[in-house]
Design an enzyme around this catalytic site. Sequence first.
Site, short mmCIF file in Angstrom:
data_model
loop_
_atom_site.label_atom_id
_atom_site.label_comp_id
_atom_site.label_asym_id
_atom_site.label_seq_id
_atom_site.Cartn_x
_atom_site.Cartn_y
_atom_site.Cartn_z
N MET A 21 0.84 -1.18 0.00
CA MET A 21 0.00 0.00 0.00
C MET A 21 0.89 1.24 0.00
SD MET A 21 -3.09 -1.16 2.48
CE MET A 21 -2.02 -1.33 3.88
N GLY A 22 1.52 1.54 -1.18
CA GLY A 22 2.21 2.80 -1.35
C GLY A 22 1.17 3.86 -1.07
N THR A 23 1.23 4.47 0.07
CA THR A 23 0.03 4.94 0.77
C THR A 23 0.19 6.35 1.29
OG1 THR A 23 -0.55 2.73 1.49
CG2 THR A 23 -1.28 4.47 2.89
N THR A 24 -0.93 6.98 1.62
CA THR A 24 -0.94 8.16 2.48
C THR A 24 -1.96 7.93 3.58
OG1 THR A 24 -0.40 9.60 0.62
CG2 THR A 24 -1.28 10.64 2.60
#
Length: 243
Positions: A21-24
Amino acid sequence: MDVSSLIGSSSDAPTSGEHRMGTTIVGVCYDGGVVLAADSRTSTGMYVANRASDKISQLTDNVYVCRSGSAADTQVISDYVRYFLHQHTIQSGQPATVKVASNLVRLLAYQNKSMLQAGMIVGGWDKYEGGQIYSVPLGGTILRQPFAIGGSGSSYLYGLMDHEWREGMTQEEAEKFVVKVVSLAIARDGASGGVVRTVTINADGVKRSFHPGNKLPLWHEELEPQNSLLDILAAGNPDAMVQ
């Protein structure tokens, strides 16, 4: 000629690798509770595996966690913590506090730090300390903070958070603020995207909200959202290729 040398090995394929989850993720305290927010893009290599995933998981009725890193790792931590907190509630006869839930997340992350890639933000409300945000980054440290950010998109947000976050925000101000913050990360970070989900937790309970991508604030030179070809065809436009 060896064709395999041109196309590369299967491990180099754009879809190889585990779900990440390359995420914010964002958690903010306000006057009376907390608001958690996250984007919804889950990727496998360079491929978007899920554009509408839910990265905010329930641990108890009053505690939720935002997940970043490996999807599998953070899901299994959430499942274990949810199970342990359920047992804790049965034995103690009262709901688990935010601090107890956060320390369980920290314990699992720290004791398995060599095998896990998990950065998490725990947020919730209890009758003892009100709204609380705890950050549990990679490695299993635990920090109580008035606000916390995480994931690949967080590197674009430190200046905005320092400049615009303030103590004593109202619930409405906090909810608008986290949507603004995540929308900036989506605009700048290629690994963040999709929609914005928020969870507001206070003495009155929990409220979940959904903010579609085409309703998010635009930043600088971002293009206005356009209908896809599938949307145009579904609308029955006889001249679908001309817009």
